[in-house]
Scaffold this active site. Structure first.
Site, PDB file in Angstrom:
ATOM      1  N   CYS A  56      65.231  82.090  44.070  1.00  0.00           N
ATOM      2  CA  CYS A  56      65.929  81.758  45.317  1.00  0.00           C
ATOM      3  C   CYS A  56      67.273  82.486  45.405  1.00  0.00           C
ATOM      4  CB  CYS A  56      66.149  80.245  45.397  1.00  0.00           C
ATOM      5  SG  CYS A  56      66.639  79.513  43.831  1.00  0.00           S
ATOM      6  N   ASN A  57      68.015  82.517  44.279  1.00  0.00           N
ATOM      7  CA  ASN A  57      69.324  83.179  44.300  1.00  0.00           C
ATOM      8  C   ASN A  57      69.192  84.676  44.515  1.00  0.00           C
ATOM      9  OD1 ASN A  57      71.473  81.257  43.966  1.00  0.00           O
ATOM     10  ND2 ASN A  57      70.570  80.756  41.981  1.00  0.00           N
ATOM     11  N   THR A 108      57.988  71.481  44.067  1.00  0.00           N
ATOM     12  CA  THR A 108      59.017  71.799  45.065  1.00  0.00           C
ATOM     13  C   THR A 108      58.609  72.993  45.935  1.00  0.00           C
ATOM     14  OG1 THR A 108      60.668  71.030  43.503  1.00  0.00           O
ATOM     15  CG2 THR A 108      61.467  72.400  45.296  1.00  0.00           C
ATOM     16  N   ILE A 109      58.197  74.072  45.316  1.00  0.00           N
ATOM     17  CA  ILE A 109      57.930  75.304  46.058  1.00  0.00           C
ATOM     18  C   ILE A 109      56.505  75.297  46.641  1.00  0.00           C
ATOM     19  CG2 ILE A 109      57.735  77.832  45.815  1.00  0.00           C
ATOM     20  CD1 ILE A 109      60.637  76.779  45.823  1.00  0.00           C
ATOM     21  N   HIS A 114      69.688  87.597  37.434  1.00  0.00           N
ATOM     22  CA  HIS A 114      69.612  87.965  38.860  1.00  0.00           C
ATOM     23  C   HIS A 114      69.904  89.446  39.083  1.00  0.00           C
ATOM     24  CE1 HIS A 114      70.811  83.712  38.351  1.00  0.00           C
ATOM     25  NE2 HIS A 114      69.860  83.513  39.244  1.00  0.00           N
ATOM     26  N   GLY A 162      60.021  82.377  38.436  1.00  0.00           N
ATOM     27  CA  GLY A 162      60.085  81.894  37.055  1.00  0.00           C
ATOM     28  C   GLY A 162      59.263  82.751  36.101  1.00  0.00           C
TER      29      GLY A 162
HETATM   30  P1  NAD Z   1      57.835  72.172  40.081  1.00  0.00           P
HETATM   31  O1  NAD Z   1      57.907  71.697  38.684  1.00  0.00           O
HETATM   32  O2  NAD Z   1      58.523  71.403  41.147  1.00  0.00           O
HETATM   33  O3  NAD Z   1      56.308  72.297  40.531  1.00  0.00           O
HETATM   34  C1  NAD Z   1      55.328  72.898  39.732  1.00  0.00           C
HETATM   35  C2  NAD Z   1      54.003  72.212  40.007  1.00  0.00           C
HETATM   36  O4  NAD Z   1      52.969  72.867  39.266  1.00  0.00           O
HETATM   37  C3  NAD Z   1      53.980  70.744  39.559  1.00  0.00           C
HETATM   38  O5  NAD Z   1      53.394  69.976  40.589  1.00  0.00           O
HETATM   39  C4  NAD Z   1      53.089  70.742  38.301  1.00  0.00           C
HETATM   40  O6  NAD Z   1      52.363  69.537  38.149  1.00  0.00           O
HETATM   41  C5  NAD Z   1      52.135  71.886  38.614  1.00  0.00           C
HETATM   42  N1  NAD Z   1      51.546  72.520  37.426  1.00  0.00           N
HETATM   43  C6  NAD Z   1      52.015  72.545  36.154  1.00  0.00           C
HETATM   44  N2  NAD Z   1      51.185  73.284  35.369  1.00  0.00           N
HETATM   45  C7  NAD Z   1      50.176  73.705  36.155  1.00  0.00           C
HETATM   46  C8  NAD Z   1      48.993  74.481  35.929  1.00  0.00           C
HETATM   47  N3  NAD Z   1      48.690  74.974  34.731  1.00  0.00           N
HETATM   48  N4  NAD Z   1      48.169  74.720  36.990  1.00  0.00           N
HETATM   49  C9  NAD Z   1      48.444  74.220  38.220  1.00  0.00           C
HETATM   50  N5  NAD Z   1      49.541  73.470  38.485  1.00  0.00           N
HETATM   51  C10 NAD Z   1      50.398  73.221  37.471  1.00  0.00           C
HETATM   52  O7  NAD Z   1      58.333  73.680  40.059  1.00  0.00           O
HETATM   53  P2  NAD Z   1      59.013  74.473  41.244  1.00  0.00           P
HETATM   54  O8  NAD Z   1      60.464  74.154  41.271  1.00  0.00           O
HETATM   55  O9  NAD Z   1      58.216  74.320  42.470  1.00  0.00           O
HETATM   56  O10 NAD Z   1      58.915  75.978  40.701  1.00  0.00           O
HETATM   57  C11 NAD Z   1      57.724  76.717  40.806  1.00  0.00           C
HETATM   58  C12 NAD Z   1      58.073  78.183  40.657  1.00  0.00           C
HETATM   59  O11 NAD Z   1      58.960  78.560  41.723  1.00  0.00           O
HETATM   60  C13 NAD Z   1      58.800  78.555  39.360  1.00  0.00           C
HETATM   61  O12 NAD Z   1      58.425  79.866  38.996  1.00  0.00           O
HETATM   62  C14 NAD Z   1      60.260  78.532  39.779  1.00  0.00           C
HETATM   63  O13 NAD Z   1      61.069  79.338  38.956  1.00  0.00           O
HETATM   64  C15 NAD Z   1      60.172  79.095  41.183  1.00  0.00           C
HETATM   65  N6  NAD Z   1      61.264  78.737  42.082  1.00  0.00           N
HETATM   66  C16 NAD Z   1      61.774  77.468  42.101  1.00  0.00           C
HETATM   67  C17 NAD Z   1      62.803  77.163  42.974  1.00  0.00           C
HETATM   68  C18 NAD Z   1      63.419  75.788  43.031  1.00  0.00           C
HETATM   69  O14 NAD Z   1      64.511  75.633  43.480  1.00  0.00           O
HETATM   70  N7  NAD Z   1      62.752  74.743  42.618  1.00  0.00           N
HETATM   71  C19 NAD Z   1      63.304  78.135  43.835  1.00  0.00           C
HETATM   72  C20 NAD Z   1      62.732  79.406  43.838  1.00  0.00           C
HETATM   73  C21 NAD Z   1      61.723  79.696  42.945  1.00  0.00           C
END
Ligand code: NAD
Length: 355
Positions: free
Chosen positions: A152-153, A11-12, A204, A122
Site C-alpha cells: 500500500c505504501n 483485509t485485502i 519500499h 507481502g
Molecule cells: P489478512 O491476514 O487480513 O488476510 C489473509 C487471508 O488469507 C485470511 O483470511 C487467511 O485466513 C487466508 N489464508 C491464510 N492462508 C491461506 C492459504 N494457504 N490459502 C488461502 N487463504 C489463506 O491479510 P491481508 O492484510 O489481507 O494481506 C494480504 C496480502 O496483501 C499480503 O501480501 C499483504 O502484505 C498485502 N497487503 C496488505 C495490506 C494491509 O493493509 N492489510 C495492504 C496492502 C497489501
C-alpha cells in the site's frame, strides 16, 4: 468477461472481491479461504465459496475433507476445493498473508497451466516478473501470467512520485513513512505503545524502483510503525528543479487516484477525513495542501494512504492487463468509474477546500 477467483479473504481479499464485483467486465466466480470465521461466512453469503489449505503436499484429500467439515459445522457449505475454483477461472487473485502466495504458486497454481495470478506486496519481488502500477507500467504487464501489486505504501508513493516526475526534474526524494500498527479488524497486531523503526532504506525503495527504475539511487525511504489503525502518513522531502506550488498541486489534483485537501480549520487529520468520507474505504491518496512547502530547490509535503484500500484499483487494473486487455487508459477509466472515485474526490475536496 474476465473470469476470476480470489484466494484469501482477509483485509485485502474481501475488498478486491467487492471491487471486482462492481466492474461490469469482471465476473467473480468464487472465493477461497482456509478456516471458518465471520469473514468467510460473509464471503459465502455473497459468492460461491471454496476451501483452501494452509499447507499442501501430504494428505491433501484428507485435509480438504477435515476442513470442509469444519466449514459445514460453522454453517458454510463450500462448493468444492480451490482446485475446483481454479478450473473455472482464467485468473486468481492471491490475497493470502505474506509469503503464503509463493507457496501457493509452487504447490497449487503451478498445477494449472492456463492460470494467471495476481500476487500482493507481502510476496518477494521474485514471485512475478512485473511489479505493477497502473499509471506507470500497465503496458509492460499486458498478457503477463504473474503480476505482483506492491505494498500500500509503495503504491501510494508511486502515484505522487509519478505526478512530480511529470512536471519537475527531481534529484532526490526522502520519504518518511509513519505506518499504522495494525488494521482495525486485526486485534493480534501492534505495537500498542511503541515506535518500531525500519532500517534505512526500507523495502519500499526497492519496490518502487522495481516498478520505475528511474528512481534508482534517487529515492530513500524510512518507516516507523506506530499505534494507529486508520491510515499511513507519508512525509516527503524532495530536491530538484520544481515549478510553482500551484503547478505541483495541480498535477496531484489531475490524478483521479489522488485527492488534494486543504481545510478551513487547520490540517485535517486522518480520523477527520475518514469521518468526512462516512468511514468508507479511501482508494485515493490524500495530499495535504497546507503541508506543501517549496523553498528554492526543496519541496516538502505530507500525504495519507488508507492501507486497506489504495491497492484495490491497481488489483483491478492488473486483472485486465494480465488477461490481455490492451487499453491502459480505458482500464483505469472503468476501474475509477465503477469504484466511484470521482464522487469521493469531489466530496472530500469540497469539504476540505483549497483556497
Ligand atoms: P489478512 O491476514 O487480513 O488476510 C489473509 C487471508 O488469507 C485470511 O483470511 C487467511 O485466513 C487466508 N489464508 C491464510 N492462508 C491461506 C492459504 N494457504 N490459502 C488461502 N487463504 C489463506 O491479510 P491481508 O492484510 O489481507 O494481506 C494480504 C496480502 O496483501 C499480503 O501480501 C499483504 O502484505 C498485502 N497487503 C496488505 C495490506 C494491509 O493493509 N492489510 C495492504 C496492502 C497489501
Amino acid at each position: 468477461m474476465f473470469d476470476v477467483g480470489i484466494n484469501g479473504f482477509g483485509t485485502i481479499g474481501r475488498r478486491i472481491a467487492t471491487a471486482a464485483q462492481r466492474q461490469k467486465d469482471i465476473w467473480v466466480k468464487g472465493v477461497a479461504s482456509t478456516s471458518p470465521s465471520w469473514k468467510t461466512q460473509h464471503a459465502a453469503m455473497n459468492l460461491p465459496f471454496f476451501v483452501s489449505l494452509k499447507n499442501y503436499g501430504e494428505n491433501d484429500s484428507e485435509n480438504f475433507k477435515k476442513s470442509t467439515d469444519s466449514f459445514l459445522n460453522y454453517g458454510i457449505k463450500p462448493k468444492g476445493t480451490i482446485f475446483d475454483l481454479l478450473d473455472d477461472v482464467d485468473l486468481i487473485v492471491d490475497a493470502t498473508p505474506k509469503r503464503v502466495g509463493e507457496m501457493n504458486k509452487e504447490r497449487v497454481y503451478s498445477k494449472k497451466n492456463h492460470l494467471h495470478v495476481i500476487f500482493q506486496g507481502g510476496e518477494n519481488g521474485e514471485v512475478a516478473r512485473i511489479t505493477f502500477n497502473a499509471h506507470i507500467n500497465y503496458e509492460d504487464a499486458i498478457g503477463e501470467q504473474f503480476i505482483r501489486i506492491p505494498s500500500c505504501n509503495t503504491t501510494a508513493m508511486l502515484r505522487y512520485l509519478k505526478s512530480l516526475k511529470d512536471i519537475a526534474k527531481v534529484d532526490n526524494v526522502f520519504v518518511n513513512l509513519i505506518k499504522r500498527g495494525a488494521d482495525p479488524a486485526d486485534p493480534g497486531q501492534g505495537p500498542i505503545n511503541d515506535y518500531v523503526p525500519s532500517e534505512i532504506p526500507s523495502h519500499h525503495t526497492e519496490d518502487a524502483v522495481a516498478v520505475d527504475p528511474s528512481w534508482k539511487g534517487k529515492l530513500i525511504t524510512h518507516s516507523v510503525k506506530v499505534p494507529v489503525t486508520l491510515m499511513h502518513m507519508h512525509n516527503i522531502i524532495a530536491t530538484g528543479d520544481f515549478p510553482s506550488r500551484d503547478k505541483i498541486l495541480e498535477s496531484f489534483y489531475d490524478n483521479p487516484r489522488m485527492i488534494v485537501v486543504g481545510g478551513h480549520n487547520g490540517i485535517p487529520t486522518a480520523a477527520e477525513i475518514f469521518d468526512a468520507n462516512k468511514r468508507e474505504d479511501l482508494h485515493q491518496i490524500i495530499i495535504l495542501e497546507k503541508t506543501l512547502h517549496l523553498h528554492n530547490n526543496i519541496l516538502i509535503f505530507s500525504a495519507y494512504c488508507h492501507q486497506e484500500a489504495d491497492v484495490i484499483p491497481e488489483n483491478i487494473d492488473a486483472i485486465r492487463a494480465s488477461l490481455g486487455f490492451d487499453g491502459p487508459l480505458e482500464s483505469l477509466t472503468r476501474t475509477n468509474k465503477y469504484l466511484e472515485l470521482e464522487k469521493t474526490k469531489k466530496t472530500l475536496e469540497s469539504i476540505f477546500p483549497v483556497y
